[in-house]
Design a protein around this motif. Structure first.
Motif, PDB file in Angstrom:
ATOM      1  N   UNK A 219      53.702  44.552  83.640  1.00 16.73           N
ATOM      2  CA  UNK A 219      53.804  44.640  82.180  1.00 16.73           C
ATOM      3  C   UNK A 219      55.126  45.276  81.758  1.00 16.73           C
ATOM      4  N   UNK A 220      55.605  46.233  82.543  1.00 18.82           N
ATOM      5  CA  UNK A 220      56.900  46.853  82.261  1.00 18.82           C
ATOM      6  C   UNK A 220      58.004  45.817  82.299  1.00 18.82           C
ATOM      7  N   UNK A 221      57.915  44.931  83.275  1.00 20.84           N
ATOM      8  CA  UNK A 221      58.929  43.893  83.439  1.00 20.84           C
ATOM      9  C   UNK A 221      58.897  42.891  82.282  1.00 20.84           C
ATOM     10  N   UNK A 222      57.753  42.742  81.621  1.00 23.05           N
ATOM     11  CA  UNK A 222      57.611  41.807  80.499  1.00 23.05           C
ATOM     12  C   UNK A 222      58.043  42.428  79.165  1.00 23.05           C
ATOM     13  N   UNK A 223      58.164  43.748  79.126  1.00 24.12           N
ATOM     14  CA  UNK A 223      58.482  44.441  77.880  1.00 24.12           C
ATOM     15  C   UNK A 223      59.967  44.326  77.556  1.00 24.12           C
ATOM     16  N   UNK A 224      60.277  44.187  76.272  1.00 25.09           N
ATOM     17  CA  UNK A 224      61.678  44.175  75.864  1.00 25.09           C
ATOM     18  C   UNK A 224      62.012  45.420  75.032  1.00 25.09           C
ATOM     19  N   UNK A 225      61.092  46.372  74.994  1.00 23.68           N
ATOM     20  CA  UNK A 225      61.325  47.614  74.248  1.00 23.68           C
ATOM     21  C   UNK A 225      62.303  48.508  75.014  1.00 23.68           C
ATOM     22  N   UNK A 226      63.134  49.225  74.283  1.00 22.41           N
ATOM     23  CA  UNK A 226      64.092  50.149  74.882  1.00 22.41           C
ATOM     24  C   UNK A 226      63.813  51.544  74.320  1.00 22.41           C
ATOM     25  N   UNK A 227      63.665  52.498  75.196  1.00 18.25           N
ATOM     26  CA  UNK A 227      63.440  53.880  74.791  1.00 18.25           C
ATOM     27  C   UNK A 227      64.573  54.733  75.336  1.00 18.25           C
ATOM     28  N   UNK A 228      65.150  55.553  74.498  1.00 15.98           N
ATOM     29  CA  UNK A 228      66.240  56.444  74.919  1.00 15.98           C
ATOM     30  C   UNK A 228      65.864  57.876  74.568  1.00 15.98           C
ATOM     31  N   UNK A 229      66.116  58.739  75.499  1.00 15.09           N
ATOM     32  CA  UNK A 229      65.816  60.144  75.302  1.00 15.09           C
ATOM     33  C   UNK A 229      67.092  60.956  75.515  1.00 15.09           C
ATOM     34  N   UNK A 230      67.266  61.971  74.686  1.00 15.43           N
ATOM     35  CA  UNK A 230      68.438  62.801  74.805  1.00 15.43           C
ATOM     36  C   UNK A 230      67.999  64.265  74.752  1.00 15.43           C
ATOM     37  N   UNK A 231      68.426  65.017  75.748  1.00 16.29           N
ATOM     38  CA  UNK A 231      68.108  66.449  75.857  1.00 16.29           C
ATOM     39  C   UNK A 231      66.589  66.690  75.850  1.00 16.29           C
ATOM     40  N   UNK A 232      65.850  65.851  76.574  1.00 21.67           N
ATOM     41  CA  UNK A 232      64.408  66.010  76.707  1.00 21.67           C
ATOM     42  C   UNK A 232      64.099  66.112  78.190  1.00 21.67           C
ATOM     43  N   UNK A 233      63.287  67.096  78.549  1.00 24.27           N
ATOM     44  CA  UNK A 233      62.902  67.269  79.956  1.00 24.27           C
ATOM     45  C   UNK A 233      61.967  66.139  80.373  1.00 24.27           C
ATOM     46  N   UNK A 234      62.028  65.741  81.617  1.00 25.57           N
ATOM     47  CA  UNK A 234      61.203  64.639  82.132  1.00 25.57           C
ATOM     48  C   UNK A 234      59.712  64.945  81.996  1.00 25.57           C
ATOM     49  N   UNK A 235      59.331  66.206  82.169  1.00 25.48           N
ATOM     50  CA  UNK A 235      57.909  66.535  82.071  1.00 25.48           C
ATOM     51  C   UNK A 235      57.409  66.608  80.621  1.00 25.48           C
ATOM     52  N   UNK A 236      58.322  66.539  79.656  1.00 28.47           N
ATOM     53  CA  UNK A 236      57.926  66.495  78.242  1.00 28.47           C
ATOM     54  C   UNK A 236      57.704  65.062  77.829  1.00 28.47           C
TER      55      UNK A 236
END
Length: 109
Positions: free
Chosen positions: A92-109
């Protein structure tokens, strides 16, 4: 120990290994998911096939879970065994065309 194939149907866990004719799987770094294929023979003197599109399948070896995924394709051809293709959730990830960008956010958040 031999591989086992389990089907999750609603809240039920069903061992479908005895009615499965063949199991194969493959993965590829470009596809983000493992593909599992199996077939079930059909006929009047055979157990009822419990598999449906959208069901979850788990491939295990003893207590070790190898992969789990959703039945995406089913191929029926007369009296031939029914062939199923199962993909992990990365499909399903491979079928998605959504893009998410994170800046100054910890991976566990």
């Amino acid at each position: 120990m031999a591989h086992q194939l389990w089907l999750i149907k609603s809240t039920q866990l069903i061992d479908i290994t005895p009615i499965v004719g063949g199991i194969s799987w493959r993965s590829n770094v470009d596809e983000l998911s493992t593909e599992l294929n199996f077939e079930i023979a059909i006929g009047p003197n055979l157990p009822k096939n419990p598999c449906s599109l959208g069901d979850m399948v788990i491939l295990k070896n003893g207590n070790l879970e190898i992969t789990r995924g959703i039945i995406i394709n089913q191929k029926k051809n007369g009296k031939d065994p029914v062939e199923y293709s199962v993909f992990e959730y990365g499909f399903y990830l491979n079928k998605s065309d959504a893009v998410y960008r994170f800046k100054k956010v910890r991976a566990d958040d």
